[in-house]
Design a protein around this motif. Sequence first.
Motif, PDB file in Angstrom:
ATOM      1  N   GLY A  59       0.791  -1.229   0.000  1.00 31.09           N
ATOM      2  CA  GLY A  59       0.000   0.000   0.000  1.00 31.09           C
ATOM      3  C   GLY A  59       0.820   1.273   0.000  1.00 31.09           C
ATOM      4  N   ALA A  60       2.143   1.155  -0.148  1.00 28.18           N
ATOM      5  CA  ALA A  60       3.014   2.327  -0.038  1.00 28.18           C
ATOM      6  C   ALA A  60       2.685   3.373  -1.098  1.00 28.18           C
ATOM      7  CB  ALA A  60       4.475   1.899  -0.149  1.00 28.18           C
ATOM      8  N   ASN A  61       2.573   4.593  -0.658  1.00 25.43           N
ATOM      9  CA  ASN A  61       2.303   5.726  -1.539  1.00 25.43           C
ATOM     10  C   ASN A  61       3.175   6.871  -1.067  1.00 25.43           C
ATOM     11  OD1 ASN A  61       1.208   7.640  -3.272  1.00 25.43           O
ATOM     12  ND2 ASN A  61      -0.877   6.869  -3.029  1.00 25.43           N
ATOM     13  N   ALA A  62       3.861   7.516  -2.008  1.00 23.11           N
ATOM     14  CA  ALA A  62       4.825   8.540  -1.621  1.00 23.11           C
ATOM     15  C   ALA A  62       4.916   9.591  -2.708  1.00 23.11           C
ATOM     16  CB  ALA A  62       6.197   7.902  -1.373  1.00 23.11           C
ATOM     17  N   GLY A  63       5.859  10.497  -2.540  1.00 21.70           N
ATOM     18  CA  GLY A  63       6.065  11.514  -3.546  1.00 21.70           C
ATOM     19  C   GLY A  63       7.071  12.536  -3.063  1.00 21.70           C
ATOM     20  N   VAL A  64       7.563  13.321  -4.004  1.00 21.17           N
ATOM     21  CA  VAL A  64       8.464  14.428  -3.696  1.00 21.17           C
ATOM     22  C   VAL A  64       7.713  15.722  -3.954  1.00 21.17           C
ATOM     23  CG1 VAL A  64      10.672  15.535  -4.182  1.00 21.17           C
ATOM     24  CG2 VAL A  64      10.460  13.045  -4.375  1.00 21.17           C
ATOM     25  N   GLN A  65       7.511  16.492  -2.902  1.00 23.52           N
ATOM     26  CA  GLN A  65       6.855  17.796  -3.016  1.00 23.52           C
ATOM     27  C   GLN A  65       7.904  18.855  -3.358  1.00 23.52           C
ATOM     28  OE1 GLN A  65       3.124  16.331  -2.111  1.00 23.52           O
ATOM     29  NE2 GLN A  65       3.550  18.506  -2.467  1.00 23.52           N
ATOM     30  N   TYR A  66       7.536  19.811  -4.209  1.00 26.53           N
ATOM     31  CA  TYR A  66       8.459  20.903  -4.502  1.00 26.53           C
ATOM     32  C   TYR A  66       7.678  22.158  -4.869  1.00 26.53           C
ATOM     33  CZ  TYR A  66       7.789  19.414  -9.421  1.00 26.53           C
ATOM     34  OH  TYR A  66       7.258  19.074 -10.641  1.00 26.53           O
ATOM     35  N   ARG A  67       8.344  23.296  -4.677  1.00 28.26           N
ATOM     36  CA  ARG A  67       7.692  24.598  -4.826  1.00 28.26           C
ATOM     37  C   ARG A  67       6.375  24.636  -4.037  1.00 28.26           C
ATOM     38  NH1 ARG A  67       8.340  26.616 -11.143  1.00 28.26           N
ATOM     39  NH2 ARG A  67      10.601  26.932 -11.129  1.00 28.26           N
ATOM     40  N   GLY A  68       6.414  24.082  -2.843  1.00 25.89           N
ATOM     41  CA  GLY A  68       5.212  23.992  -2.029  1.00 25.89           C
ATOM     42  C   GLY A  68       5.156  25.072  -0.956  1.00 25.89           C
ATOM     43  N   TYR A  69       4.028  25.103  -0.261  1.00 21.50           N
ATOM     44  CA  TYR A  69       3.888  25.984   0.896  1.00 21.50           C
ATOM     45  C   TYR A  69       2.883  25.367   1.861  1.00 21.50           C
ATOM     46  CZ  TYR A  69      -0.275  27.749  -1.592  1.00 21.50           C
ATOM     47  OH  TYR A  69      -1.469  27.855  -2.265  1.00 21.50           O
ATOM     48  N   HIS A  70       2.960  25.797   3.115  1.00 26.66           N
ATOM     49  CA  HIS A  70       2.119  25.218   4.145  1.00 26.66           C
ATOM     50  C   HIS A  70       0.667  25.657   3.991  1.00 26.66           C
ATOM     51  CE1 HIS A  70       0.093  25.418   8.119  1.00 26.66           C
ATOM     52  NE2 HIS A  70       0.546  24.175   8.184  1.00 26.66           N
ATOM     53  N   VAL A  71      -0.250  24.701   4.145  1.00 22.79           N
ATOM     54  CA  VAL A  71      -1.686  24.992   4.226  1.00 22.79           C
ATOM     55  C   VAL A  71      -2.271  24.145   5.351  1.00 22.79           C
ATOM     56  CG1 VAL A  71      -2.013  25.643   1.804  1.00 22.79           C
ATOM     57  CG2 VAL A  71      -2.240  23.239   2.480  1.00 22.79           C
ATOM     58  N   ASP A  72      -3.291  24.658   5.975  1.00 25.59           N
ATOM     59  CA  ASP A  72      -3.986  23.862   6.994  1.00 25.59           C
ATOM     60  C   ASP A  72      -4.822  22.782   6.323  1.00 25.59           C
ATOM     61  OD1 ASP A  72      -3.030  25.285   9.215  1.00 25.59           O
ATOM     62  OD2 ASP A  72      -4.550  26.845   8.948  1.00 25.59           O
ATOM     63  N   PRO A  73      -4.893  21.614   6.922  1.00 30.04           N
ATOM     64  CA  PRO A  73      -5.737  20.554   6.336  1.00 30.04           C
ATOM     65  C   PRO A  73      -7.206  20.941   6.389  1.00 30.04           C
ATOM     66  CG  PRO A  73      -4.906  19.896   8.497  1.00 30.04           C
ATOM     67  CD  PRO A  73      -4.207  21.174   8.152  1.00 30.04           C
ATOM     68  N   LYS A  74      -7.961  20.447   5.406  1.00 26.63           N
ATOM     69  CA  LYS A  74      -9.398  20.688   5.367  1.00 26.63           C
ATOM     70  C   LYS A  74     -10.129  19.439   5.848  1.00 26.63           C
ATOM     71  CE  LYS A  74      -9.168  23.973   1.521  1.00 26.63           C
ATOM     72  NZ  LYS A  74      -9.630  24.265   0.130  1.00 26.63           N
ATOM     73  N   PHE A  75     -11.158  19.653   6.622  1.00 28.84           N
ATOM     74  CA  PHE A  75     -11.914  18.529   7.180  1.00 28.84           C
ATOM     75  C   PHE A  75     -13.365  18.607   6.730  1.00 28.84           C
ATOM     76  CE2 PHE A  75      -8.494  19.433  10.257  1.00 28.84           C
ATOM     77  CZ  PHE A  75      -7.824  18.224  10.194  1.00 28.84           C
ATOM     78  N   ALA A 119       0.113  28.267 -10.416  1.00 34.79           N
ATOM     79  CA  ALA A 119       1.552  28.045 -10.625  1.00 34.79           C
ATOM     80  C   ALA A 119       2.376  28.717  -9.534  1.00 34.79           C
ATOM     81  CB  ALA A 119       1.961  28.570 -11.993  1.00 34.79           C
ATOM     82  N   GLN A 120       3.391  27.991  -9.067  1.00 34.13           N
ATOM     83  CA  GLN A 120       4.270  28.501  -8.016  1.00 34.13           C
ATOM     84  C   GLN A 120       5.690  28.647  -8.551  1.00 34.13           C
ATOM     85  OE1 GLN A 120       3.169  29.429  -4.877  1.00 34.13           O
ATOM     86  NE2 GLN A 120       1.165  29.032  -5.807  1.00 34.13           N
ATOM     87  N   ALA A 121       6.304  29.800  -8.256  1.00 33.67           N
ATOM     88  CA  ALA A 121       7.649  30.079  -8.765  1.00 33.67           C
ATOM     89  C   ALA A 121       8.742  29.552  -7.852  1.00 33.67           C
ATOM     90  CB  ALA A 121       7.829  31.588  -8.955  1.00 33.67           C
ATOM     91  N   LYS A 122       8.427  29.310  -6.582  1.00 35.81           N
ATOM     92  CA  LYS A 122       9.412  28.799  -5.630  1.00 35.81           C
ATOM     93  C   LYS A 122       8.668  28.186  -4.459  1.00 35.81           C
ATOM     94  CE  LYS A 122       9.926  33.011  -2.884  1.00 35.81           C
ATOM     95  NZ  LYS A 122      10.903  33.965  -2.305  1.00 35.81           N
ATOM     96  N   GLY A 123       9.385  27.524  -3.577  1.00 38.30           N
ATOM     97  CA  GLY A 123       8.718  26.973  -2.405  1.00 38.30           C
ATOM     98  C   GLY A 123       9.459  25.837  -1.746  1.00 38.30           C
ATOM     99  N   LEU A 124       8.750  25.143  -0.872  1.00 38.36           N
ATOM    100  CA  LEU A 124       9.329  24.094  -0.040  1.00 38.36           C
ATOM    101  C   LEU A 124       9.585  22.810  -0.826  1.00 38.36           C
ATOM    102  CD1 LEU A 124       6.911  24.482   3.007  1.00 38.36           C
ATOM    103  CD2 LEU A 124       9.278  25.310   2.898  1.00 38.36           C
ATOM    104  N   ILE A 125      10.585  22.063  -0.370  1.00 38.11           N
ATOM    105  CA  ILE A 125      10.838  20.694  -0.812  1.00 38.11           C
ATOM    106  C   ILE A 125      10.507  19.770   0.355  1.00 38.11           C
ATOM    107  CG2 ILE A 125      12.651  19.036  -1.412  1.00 38.11           C
ATOM    108  CD1 ILE A 125      14.018  21.265  -2.991  1.00 38.11           C
ATOM    109  N   ALA A 126       9.805  18.687   0.071  1.00 45.36           N
ATOM    110  CA  ALA A 126       9.442  17.729   1.114  1.00 45.36           C
ATOM    111  C   ALA A 126       9.288  16.353   0.488  1.00 45.36           C
ATOM    112  CB  ALA A 126       8.145  18.148   1.808  1.00 45.36           C
TER     113      ALA A 126
END
Length: 289
Positions: A119-135, A260-267
């Motif tokens: 069941g493994a699911n993964a990914g590389v995030q880039y040009r990201g930014y923090h957002v609060d989760p939606k419920f 579109a994002q010009a820069k941001g976080l890597i995770a």
Amino acid sequence: MALGSRSSLAFVSAAFAMCMSSSQLSAQQPAAPAHRPAPFHFVQPEPINFDDHAGWTQIFDGKTLKNWDGDTAIWHVENGALVGESSPEHPSGTTNIIWRGGEPANFVLKLEMKLEGDGANAGVQYRGYHVDPKFEPIPPDLTPEKQKQAQQRQDLDQKHAKWNVFGYQADFDAKNQYTGQLYEQNSPRGIIAWRGQVVATEPGKKPTLLATLGTSDELKSVIKPGEWNQVEIIADGNTLVHIINGRILAVLVDTDTKFAQAKGLIAVEIEGPGKVKISHRNIWLKKLP
């Protein structure tokens, strides 16, 4: 293409300058014997050396979590790898460990990834930014077991809220249904460029398929399930490229100014049911102009 154009212009300018100098000299001196320039020689490029680190910055030292921020009950260092683990007894939910060393704009990122667990699911995030989760409200017509699972997922999302991000993701899953595609996490756009696609976006329009790189099944054959895979991500202006084991799997030219994002976080991300282990090593970053 642009580099080639600049080189050609430089060559033409140099040749023009040489001709001008020769014409000026010819007025003062006898004509020199005709001289033919050496012919051009076309050569194949050198194969990429994944272990060549000249000009690159190592953003994971292989020993500690320095500059990496995540839940240490999930993420740790093991045998030189950045590892995330989840199990039915201690589920991770969907969460990330974020590199806090900067928010790069144009770059090439390379690393090796290995997924273990069906069941493994993964990914590389880039040009990201923090957002609060939606419920969303849990539907009351679910079975008690389903309601319990939904509540558990929401509890984990709340617990890991500080590591929740919006942004581009180079997707990776154990079944290789989505591996290589360009997905946008926590966005209504979702999957933008499926495996094998070159896609362009514009404001207010549906994405456009510009070209194909091969069928999804054909490209799937380059991925090594349960083994180390070489992953490269190129983010240069509006152009985003995903490469796995030397094959381009997806390209996006993103000019949709709403997203579109010009820069941001890597995770890097972990999710999936059951017993899951996701490993990353040899993480290197090269900034582009």
